[in-house]
Design a protein around this motif. Structure first.
Motif, PDB file in Angstrom:
ATOM      1  N   HIS A 183       8.006  82.938 -39.247  1.00 40.88           N
ATOM      2  CA  HIS A 183       7.959  83.878 -38.128  1.00 40.88           C
ATOM      3  C   HIS A 183       8.876  83.444 -36.989  1.00 40.88           C
ATOM      4  CE1 HIS A 183       4.216  84.933 -40.305  1.00 40.88           C
ATOM      5  NE2 HIS A 183       4.519  86.149 -39.896  1.00 40.88           N
ATOM      6  N   LYS A 184      10.018  82.860 -37.354  1.00 36.42           N
ATOM      7  CA  LYS A 184      11.017  82.552 -36.335  1.00 36.42           C
ATOM      8  C   LYS A 184      11.432  83.820 -35.600  1.00 36.42           C
ATOM      9  CE  LYS A 184      13.344  78.715 -38.758  1.00 36.42           C
ATOM     10  NZ  LYS A 184      14.679  78.279 -39.289  1.00 36.42           N
ATOM     11  N   THR A 185      11.746  83.653 -34.326  1.00 41.71           N
ATOM     12  CA  THR A 185      12.221  84.783 -33.529  1.00 41.71           C
ATOM     13  C   THR A 185      13.492  84.369 -32.790  1.00 41.71           C
ATOM     14  OG1 THR A 185      10.839  84.118 -31.643  1.00 41.71           O
ATOM     15  CG2 THR A 185       9.891  85.710 -33.197  1.00 41.71           C
ATOM     16  N   LEU A 186      14.110  85.316 -32.135  1.00 40.35           N
ATOM     17  CA  LEU A 186      15.276  85.008 -31.308  1.00 40.35           C
ATOM     18  C   LEU A 186      14.787  84.764 -29.888  1.00 40.35           C
ATOM     19  CD1 LEU A 186      18.345  84.737 -31.471  1.00 40.35           C
ATOM     20  CD2 LEU A 186      18.514  87.121 -30.721  1.00 40.35           C
ATOM     21  N   GLY A 187      14.811  83.499 -29.475  1.00 35.95           N
ATOM     22  CA  GLY A 187      14.346  83.155 -28.142  1.00 35.95           C
ATOM     23  C   GLY A 187      15.343  83.585 -27.080  1.00 35.95           C
ATOM     24  N   GLN A 188      14.853  84.207 -26.032  1.00 43.74           N
ATOM     25  CA  GLN A 188      15.720  84.739 -24.979  1.00 43.74           C
ATOM     26  C   GLN A 188      16.017  83.642 -23.964  1.00 43.74           C
ATOM     27  OE1 GLN A 188      16.920  87.825 -25.520  1.00 43.74           O
ATOM     28  NE2 GLN A 188      15.687  87.773 -27.375  1.00 43.74           N
ATOM     29  N   THR A 189      16.994  82.790 -24.315  1.00 45.35           N
ATOM     30  CA  THR A 189      17.313  81.653 -23.448  1.00 45.35           C
ATOM     31  C   THR A 189      18.647  81.834 -22.725  1.00 45.35           C
ATOM     32  OG1 THR A 189      18.229  80.493 -25.386  1.00 45.35           O
ATOM     33  CG2 THR A 189      15.940  80.015 -24.758  1.00 45.35           C
ATOM     34  N   VAL A 190      19.165  83.056 -22.711  1.00 39.64           N
ATOM     35  CA  VAL A 190      20.327  83.328 -21.871  1.00 39.64           C
ATOM     36  C   VAL A 190      19.912  83.292 -20.408  1.00 39.64           C
ATOM     37  CG1 VAL A 190      22.026  85.069 -21.199  1.00 39.64           C
ATOM     38  CG2 VAL A 190      21.567  84.645 -23.615  1.00 39.64           C
ATOM     39  N   ALA A 191      18.767  83.923 -20.114  1.00 40.01           N
ATOM     40  CA  ALA A 191      18.219  83.910 -18.758  1.00 40.01           C
ATOM     41  C   ALA A 191      17.396  82.639 -18.537  1.00 40.01           C
ATOM     42  CB  ALA A 191      17.356  85.142 -18.529  1.00 40.01           C
ATOM     43  N   ASP A 192      17.283  82.219 -17.290  1.00 31.75           N
ATOM     44  CA  ASP A 192      16.435  81.087 -16.951  1.00 31.75           C
ATOM     45  C   ASP A 192      14.970  81.458 -17.161  1.00 31.75           C
ATOM     46  OD1 ASP A 192      18.682  79.622 -16.200  1.00 31.75           O
ATOM     47  OD2 ASP A 192      18.572  80.289 -14.114  1.00 31.75           O
ATOM     48  N   LEU A 193      14.157  80.431 -17.433  1.00 33.39           N
ATOM     49  CA  LEU A 193      12.724  80.627 -17.669  1.00 33.39           C
ATOM     50  C   LEU A 193      11.942  80.074 -16.483  1.00 33.39           C
ATOM     51  CD1 LEU A 193      12.582  79.408 -21.396  1.00 33.39           C
ATOM     52  CD2 LEU A 193      12.664  81.770 -20.587  1.00 33.39           C
ATOM     53  N   ASP A 194      11.269  80.947 -15.749  1.00 37.84           N
ATOM     54  CA  ASP A 194      10.447  80.497 -14.628  1.00 37.84           C
ATOM     55  C   ASP A 194       9.278  79.670 -15.144  1.00 37.84           C
ATOM     56  OD1 ASP A 194      12.022  81.796 -12.748  1.00 37.84           O
ATOM     57  OD2 ASP A 194      10.848  83.647 -12.857  1.00 37.84           O
ATOM     58  N   LEU A 195       9.035  78.528 -14.500  1.00 44.34           N
ATOM     59  CA  LEU A 195       7.912  77.696 -14.902  1.00 44.34           C
ATOM     60  C   LEU A 195       6.603  78.288 -14.396  1.00 44.34           C
ATOM     61  CD1 LEU A 195       8.911  73.938 -14.494  1.00 44.34           C
ATOM     62  CD2 LEU A 195       8.547  75.239 -16.589  1.00 44.34           C
ATOM     63  N   ASN A 196       5.687  78.469 -15.317  1.00 43.38           N
ATOM     64  CA  ASN A 196       4.320  78.853 -14.996  1.00 43.38           C
ATOM     65  C   ASN A 196       3.439  78.421 -16.145  1.00 43.38           C
ATOM     66  OD1 ASN A 196       3.934  81.276 -16.934  1.00 43.38           O
ATOM     67  ND2 ASN A 196       5.827  81.806 -15.841  1.00 43.38           N
ATOM     68  N   ARG A 197       2.151  78.381 -15.921  1.00 45.19           N
ATOM     69  CA  ARG A 197       1.233  77.863 -16.945  1.00 45.19           C
ATOM     70  C   ARG A 197       1.239  78.715 -18.209  1.00 45.19           C
ATOM     71  NH1 ARG A 197       1.137  72.814 -15.424  1.00 45.19           N
ATOM     72  NH2 ARG A 197       0.867  72.703 -13.161  1.00 45.19           N
ATOM     73  N   GLU A 198       1.362  80.031 -18.055  1.00 44.42           N
ATOM     74  CA  GLU A 198       1.296  80.916 -19.213  1.00 44.42           C
ATOM     75  C   GLU A 198       2.462  80.703 -20.175  1.00 44.42           C
ATOM     76  OE1 GLU A 198      -1.308  82.877 -19.931  1.00 44.42           O
ATOM     77  OE2 GLU A 198      -2.194  81.905 -18.167  1.00 44.42           O
ATOM     78  N   LEU A 199       3.516  80.062 -19.698  1.00 47.86           N
ATOM     79  CA  LEU A 199       4.653  79.778 -20.571  1.00 47.86           C
ATOM     80  C   LEU A 199       4.235  78.893 -21.747  1.00 47.86           C
ATOM     81  CD1 LEU A 199       7.730  80.464 -20.468  1.00 47.86           C
ATOM     82  CD2 LEU A 199       8.067  78.243 -19.373  1.00 47.86           C
ATOM     83  N   PHE A 200       3.150  78.112 -21.553  1.00 46.97           N
ATOM     84  CA  PHE A 200       2.727  77.160 -22.572  1.00 46.97           C
ATOM     85  C   PHE A 200       1.380  77.533 -23.190  1.00 46.97           C
ATOM     86  CE2 PHE A 200       5.295  74.991 -19.321  1.00 46.97           C
ATOM     87  CZ  PHE A 200       6.382  74.630 -20.096  1.00 46.97           C
ATOM     88  N   VAL A 201       1.026  78.801 -23.119  1.00 43.80           N
ATOM     89  CA  VAL A 201      -0.261  79.248 -23.652  1.00 43.80           C
ATOM     90  C   VAL A 201      -0.372  79.000 -25.152  1.00 43.80           C
ATOM     91  CG1 VAL A 201       0.523  81.631 -24.012  1.00 43.80           C
ATOM     92  CG2 VAL A 201      -1.919  81.164 -23.677  1.00 43.80           C
ATOM     93  N   ASP A 202       0.753  79.034 -25.865  1.00 42.05           N
ATOM     94  CA  ASP A 202       0.750  78.766 -27.305  1.00 42.05           C
ATOM     95  C   ASP A 202       1.288  77.383 -27.624  1.00 42.05           C
ATOM     96  OD1 ASP A 202      -0.280  81.328 -28.033  1.00 42.05           O
ATOM     97  OD2 ASP A 202       1.707  82.191 -27.713  1.00 42.05           O
ATOM     98  N   ASP A 203       1.118  76.456 -26.699  1.00 45.52           N
ATOM     99  CA  ASP A 203       1.586  75.077 -26.851  1.00 45.52           C
ATOM    100  C   ASP A 203       3.087  75.001 -26.543  1.00 45.52           C
ATOM    101  OD1 ASP A 203       1.612  72.343 -27.364  1.00 45.52           O
ATOM    102  OD2 ASP A 203       0.417  72.498 -29.167  1.00 45.52           O
ATOM    103  N   ALA A 204       3.807  74.141 -27.225  1.00 51.77           N
ATOM    104  CA  ALA A 204       5.204  73.886 -26.886  1.00 51.77           C
ATOM    105  C   ALA A 204       6.106  75.060 -27.245  1.00 51.77           C
ATOM    106  CB  ALA A 204       5.697  72.644 -27.617  1.00 51.77           C
ATOM    107  N   LEU A 205       7.160  75.226 -26.452  1.00 56.59           N
ATOM    108  CA  LEU A 205       8.267  76.102 -26.819  1.00 56.59           C
ATOM    109  C   LEU A 205       9.212  75.278 -27.681  1.00 56.59           C
ATOM    110  CD1 LEU A 205       9.076  77.598 -23.290  1.00 56.59           C
ATOM    111  CD2 LEU A 205       7.575  78.585 -25.041  1.00 56.59           C
TER     112      LEU A 205
END
Length: 291
Positions: A183-205
């Motif tokens: 279930h690999k996906t295309l991660g949207q890392t062109v834009a910056d990622l704002d740090l917040n707790r929900e970013l890690f709701v599924d563990d590590a990116l």
């Protein structure tokens, strides 16, 4: 016991236990970049992950019809290394296989971790040597945790992650502690990622990172930031413990990955495992750059 290395810009402290970086401090500003290991959140600083990255299915694996038990991220982080070379701004530490390590990992090896301060950068180098008479299978990874915020007038949410070069990357989801490669996906890392707790709701990116890569944690409210950069490391994990309000973020360069959802437990079949012939060496490094 710890070892101190320094130059006119930085001071680094490395523990002989785990050859772990436990402090990286700017000598002018006094800013401490490395998480100080408060066990209420996470009791480590920057452990080396060896001989495996992540978790094994049932904490076990099989090799040549024999089963072995080993916990998450392997055993090197809990072993005492020997200092084999020391200069004012550099140090190398070594761990060799023993009868005890061979009970959980049946290979003869030497693992050397080296640290060298160059200006405002710390170069972290890994060397794995197959000292045995048969092919060696292993994974290795870094797990440095960085204090966020770096300054008291800022908060965790004032920071963001910026990946360079600006491109989308393959993202690998986790199913529990295991990599879900189907279930690999295309991660949207062109834009910056704002740090917040929900970013890690599924563990590590987790991202695949071919070629040159730099991951920076910074805030528009400060001139101080930290960047972890490298070449040709296949994966990076970005992690902070969800819901704990932990004041740190880990940037983890990995030459290997946790067992997959469909892993059969056979070491020879392990996804992204590295191979070394007898007397061969594996060398690599990453750089921590601070402002």
């Amino acid at each position: 016991m710890t070892v101190i290395i320094e130059n006119e810009k930085l001071t680094a402290v490395i523990a002989e236990e785990g050859a772990e970086l436990v402090s990286l401090k700017d000598r002018d500003s006094g800013i401490e970049y490395i998480w100080q290991g408060n066990p209420a959140f996470w009791g480590r600083h920057a452990p080396v992950l060896f001989p495996f990255v992540g978790r094994l299915k049932n904490d076990q694996y099989s090799y040549k019809n024999k089963s072995y038990s080993l916990g998450q991220h392997g055993f090197a982080r809990d072993q005492v290394f020997d200092v084999i070379e020391k200069g004012e701004g550099s140090v190398s530490l070594s761990l060799k296989s023993t009868k005890e390590t061979k009970k959980v990992y049946p290979f003869d090896f030497e693992l050397v971790l080296s640290y060298a301060i160059e200006g405002t950068e710390l170069v972290v180098s890994y060397q794995v040597i197959n000292t045995g008479k048969e092919e060696m299978l292993f994974s290795i990874g870094g797990h440095p945790a960085f204090n966020i915020p770096l300054e008291k007038h800022l908060t965790f949410n004032d920071y963001y992650l910026s990946l360079a070069p600006k491109m989308n990357r393959i993202q690998i989801p986790l199913s529990g502690p295991f990599a879900d490669l189907e279930h690999k996906t295309l991660g949207q890392t062109v834009a910056d990622l704002d740090l917040n707790r929900e970013l890690f709701v599924d563990d590590a990116l987790i991202y695949e990172t071919p070629g040159k890569t730099a991951v920076t944690i910074k805030s528009d409210g400060s001139e101080h930031s930290v960047t972890l950069k490298y070449e040709d490391i296949p994966f990076v994990g970005i992690w902070s413990p969800y819901e704990k309000e932990a004041p740190f973020v880990c940037i983890e360069p990995w030459w290997g990955i946790a067992d997959t959802v469909n892993s059969d437990g056979q070491l020879e079949d392990k996804s992204a495992v590295n191979q070394l012939k007898p007397a061969e060496e594996f060398k690599t490094n990453y750089v921590i750059s601070v402002k």
